[in-house]
Design a protein around this motif. Structure first.
Motif, PDB file in Angstrom:
ATOM      1  N   ARG A 249      -7.588   7.548  -3.192  1.00  0.00           N
ATOM      2  CA  ARG A 249      -8.182   7.039  -4.444  1.00  0.00           C
ATOM      3  C   ARG A 249      -9.051   8.104  -5.104  1.00  0.00           C
ATOM      4  O   ARG A 249      -9.207   8.135  -6.313  1.00  0.00           O
ATOM      5  CB  ARG A 249      -8.974   5.761  -4.166  1.00  0.00           C
ATOM      6  CG  ARG A 249      -8.033   4.609  -3.811  1.00  0.00           C
ATOM      7  CD  ARG A 249      -8.730   3.276  -3.728  1.00  0.00           C
ATOM      8  NE  ARG A 249      -9.737   3.224  -2.707  1.00  0.00           N
ATOM      9  CZ  ARG A 249     -11.042   3.128  -2.929  1.00  0.00           C
ATOM     10  NH1 ARG A 249     -11.495   3.055  -4.164  1.00  0.00           N
ATOM     11  NH2 ARG A 249     -11.877   3.096  -1.944  1.00  0.00           N
TER      12      ARG A 249
ATOM     13  N   ALA B  18      -2.008   2.498   4.522  1.00  0.00           N
ATOM     14  CA  ALA B  18      -3.369   2.604   5.073  1.00  0.00           C
ATOM     15  C   ALA B  18      -3.803   1.349   5.834  1.00  0.00           C
ATOM     16  O   ALA B  18      -4.836   1.362   6.492  1.00  0.00           O
ATOM     17  CB  ALA B  18      -4.358   2.885   3.943  1.00  0.00           C
ATOM     18  N   LEU B  19      -3.023   0.266   5.733  1.00  0.00           N
ATOM     19  CA  LEU B  19      -3.415  -0.989   6.395  1.00  0.00           C
ATOM     20  C   LEU B  19      -2.592  -1.186   7.664  1.00  0.00           C
ATOM     21  O   LEU B  19      -1.384  -0.924   7.671  1.00  0.00           O
ATOM     22  CB  LEU B  19      -3.218  -2.175   5.435  1.00  0.00           C
ATOM     23  CG  LEU B  19      -4.038  -2.097   4.143  1.00  0.00           C
ATOM     24  CD1 LEU B  19      -3.581  -3.156   3.144  1.00  0.00           C
ATOM     25  CD2 LEU B  19      -5.532  -2.224   4.423  1.00  0.00           C
TER      26      LEU B  19
ATOM     27  N   TYR C 121       0.239   4.177   0.691  1.00  0.00           N
ATOM     28  CA  TYR C 121      -0.106   5.180   1.714  1.00  0.00           C
ATOM     29  C   TYR C 121      -0.053   4.640   3.135  1.00  0.00           C
ATOM     30  O   TYR C 121      -0.439   5.307   4.073  1.00  0.00           O
ATOM     31  CB  TYR C 121      -1.496   5.766   1.413  1.00  0.00           C
ATOM     32  CG  TYR C 121      -1.613   6.187  -0.022  1.00  0.00           C
ATOM     33  CD1 TYR C 121      -0.862   7.253  -0.507  1.00  0.00           C
ATOM     34  CD2 TYR C 121      -2.426   5.481  -0.911  1.00  0.00           C
ATOM     35  CE1 TYR C 121      -0.926   7.619  -1.846  1.00  0.00           C
ATOM     36  CE2 TYR C 121      -2.500   5.847  -2.244  1.00  0.00           C
ATOM     37  CZ  TYR C 121      -1.747   6.909  -2.699  1.00  0.00           C
ATOM     38  OH  TYR C 121      -1.807   7.258  -4.017  1.00  0.00           O
TER      39      TYR C 121
ATOM     40  N   ILE D 275      -8.095  -0.979   8.686  1.00  0.00           N
ATOM     41  CA  ILE D 275      -7.696  -0.053   7.611  1.00  0.00           C
ATOM     42  C   ILE D 275      -8.044   1.385   7.986  1.00  0.00           C
ATOM     43  O   ILE D 275      -9.073   1.628   8.637  1.00  0.00           O
ATOM     44  CB  ILE D 275      -8.415  -0.449   6.291  1.00  0.00           C
ATOM     45  CG1 ILE D 275      -7.969   0.426   5.118  1.00  0.00           C
ATOM     46  CG2 ILE D 275      -9.914  -0.458   6.427  1.00  0.00           C
ATOM     47  CD1 ILE D 275      -8.517  -0.017   3.751  1.00  0.00           C
TER      48      ILE D 275
ATOM     49  N   LEU E 279      -3.953  -2.715  -5.602  1.00  0.00           N
ATOM     50  CA  LEU E 279      -2.611  -3.186  -5.232  1.00  0.00           C
ATOM     51  C   LEU E 279      -2.652  -4.192  -4.086  1.00  0.00           C
ATOM     52  O   LEU E 279      -1.998  -5.232  -4.134  1.00  0.00           O
ATOM     53  CB  LEU E 279      -1.740  -1.983  -4.843  1.00  0.00           C
ATOM     54  CG  LEU E 279      -1.215  -1.143  -5.999  1.00  0.00           C
ATOM     55  CD1 LEU E 279      -0.582   0.146  -5.480  1.00  0.00           C
ATOM     56  CD2 LEU E 279      -0.206  -1.932  -6.826  1.00  0.00           C
ATOM     57  N   CYS E 280      -3.445  -3.868  -3.056  1.00  0.00           N
ATOM     58  CA  CYS E 280      -3.457  -4.756  -1.886  1.00  0.00           C
ATOM     59  C   CYS E 280      -4.236  -6.038  -2.185  1.00  0.00           C
ATOM     60  O   CYS E 280      -4.215  -6.978  -1.387  1.00  0.00           O
ATOM     61  CB  CYS E 280      -4.001  -4.027  -0.655  1.00  0.00           C
ATOM     62  SG  CYS E 280      -5.639  -3.352  -0.841  1.00  0.00           S
TER      63      CYS E 280
ATOM     64  N   CYS F 298       0.853  -1.213   0.000  1.00  0.00           N
ATOM     65  CA  CYS F 298       0.000   0.000   0.000  1.00  0.00           C
ATOM     66  C   CYS F 298       0.877   1.247   0.000  1.00  0.00           C
ATOM     67  O   CYS F 298       1.667   1.457   0.921  1.00  0.00           O
ATOM     68  CB  CYS F 298      -0.929   0.014   1.217  1.00  0.00           C
ATOM     69  SG  CYS F 298      -1.878   1.551   1.274  1.00  0.00           S
TER      70      CYS F 298
ATOM     71  N   CYS G  55      -7.407   5.740   2.581  1.00  0.00           N
ATOM     72  CA  CYS G  55      -7.486   4.967   1.337  1.00  0.00           C
ATOM     73  C   CYS G  55      -8.453   5.648   0.357  1.00  0.00           C
ATOM     74  O   CYS G  55      -8.133   5.871  -0.801  1.00  0.00           O
ATOM     75  CB  CYS G  55      -7.940   3.536   1.666  1.00  0.00           C
ATOM     76  SG  CYS G  55      -8.452   2.566   0.251  1.00  0.00           S
TER      77      CYS G  55
HETATM   78  S1  SF4 Z   1      -6.821   0.040  -2.068  1.00  0.00           S
HETATM   79 FE1  SF4 Z   1      -4.785   0.937  -2.479  1.00  0.00          FE
HETATM   80  S2  SF4 Z   1      -4.712   2.754  -1.150  1.00  0.00           S
HETATM   81 FE2  SF4 Z   1      -6.360   1.448  -0.368  1.00  0.00          FE
HETATM   82  S3  SF4 Z   1      -5.418   0.145   1.195  1.00  0.00           S
HETATM   83 FE3  SF4 Z   1      -5.311  -0.997  -0.742  1.00  0.00          FE
HETATM   84  S4  SF4 Z   1      -3.305  -0.492  -1.606  1.00  0.00           S
HETATM   85 FE4  SF4 Z   1      -3.778   1.034  -0.018  1.00  0.00          FE
END
Ligand code: SF4
Ligand code: SF4
Length: 217
Positions: free
Chosen positions: A193, A168-169, A166, A184, A208-209, A164, A189
């Motif tokens: 986005r 965020a997790l 950012y 989260i 991505l996650c 991630c 997040c």
């Molecule tokens: S969707 Fe993207 S920004 Fe949100 S937690 Fe997953 S990797 Fe991070």
């Protein structure tokens, strides 16, 4: 009979995972007895090596088409049997608390489709998190799936956490009593986005996650 007819629809979509749950836990419990939850695999099952936001968004759109077809077929049967039903909205209608009126994720866990991963997404054994969820509330009883109570993520797996951009997790294992905010920073997040809207007219699908998850690959 109605259950058999519903299950027959899914025989035509063997790639789709589905289950029933009672929704006594939900604010809809006084109007509907059950939810049918189903998970349609994304068109392309991306890994972190093959990932691009555009491909991820396309995979979601492909899954949505299948999902809408299935919903149409379900509605036909339910109308035929004159059974009361309701299709809850998928998107958050409230950008402040970011909660959908009926959580597909929580219904999926209750129906036994998967658990919530450290990436705050339902993880199925077959596809990992690479599925689009849908649900329909039905005023009828069914044979229910077996509720999943805790995460099956390996304790030491941090692939989604690390990918991630950012941070965020929070690297927290889910259990049935967890809150989203334990897992989260959803506002962060969502906020990141949403930056995409200006240039692209929609939020970033950011998968991505999900693409990083080893389940389903
Ligand atoms: S969707 Fe993207 S920004 Fe949100 S937690 Fe997953 S990797 Fe991070
Ligand atoms: S990447 Fe690892 S920790 Fe994250 S959801 Fe998948 S299995 Fe769980």
């Amino acid at each position: 009979m109605i259950e058999k007819n519903i299950r027959n629809i899914f025989l035509e979509y063997p790639e789709v995972i589905y289950g029933f749950t009672n929704i006594a836990y939900s604010e809809y419990a006084s109007r509907y007895k059950s939810a049918l939850v189903f998970a349609v695999p994304y068109g392309e099952q991306l890994t972190i090596e093959t990932y691009s936001e555009e491909k991820f968004e396309k995979g979601i759109q492909d899954a949505k088409k299948v999902l809408e077809e299935i919903l149409r077929l379900l509605q036909e049967i339910l109308d035929e049997y004159k059974v009361k039903y309701y299709i809850p909205p998928v998107a958050q209608n409230n950008e402040i608390d970011l909660t959908a009126p009926f959580s597909f994720k929580f219904a999926a866990v209750n129906a036994g489709l998967g658990w919530i991963g450290k990436n705050d997404v339902v993880i199925t054994k077959k596809y990992g998190p690479r599925v689009r969820l849908s649900a329909i509330l039905i005023d009828e009883q069914f044979v229910y799936g077996e509720k999943i109570l805790k995460s099956n993520c390996p304790e030491n797996c941090k692939k989604c956490i690390d990918v991630c951009p950012y941070k965020a997790l929070y690297d927290v294992q889910w259990n049935i009593n967890s809150l989203r905010s334990d897992i989260i920073n959803y506002r962060l997040c969502n906020e990141k986005r949403s930056l995409y809207i200006k240039a692209h007219g929609r939020k970033s699908a950011c998968g991505l996650c999900m693409a990083a998850c080893p389940f389903g690959t």
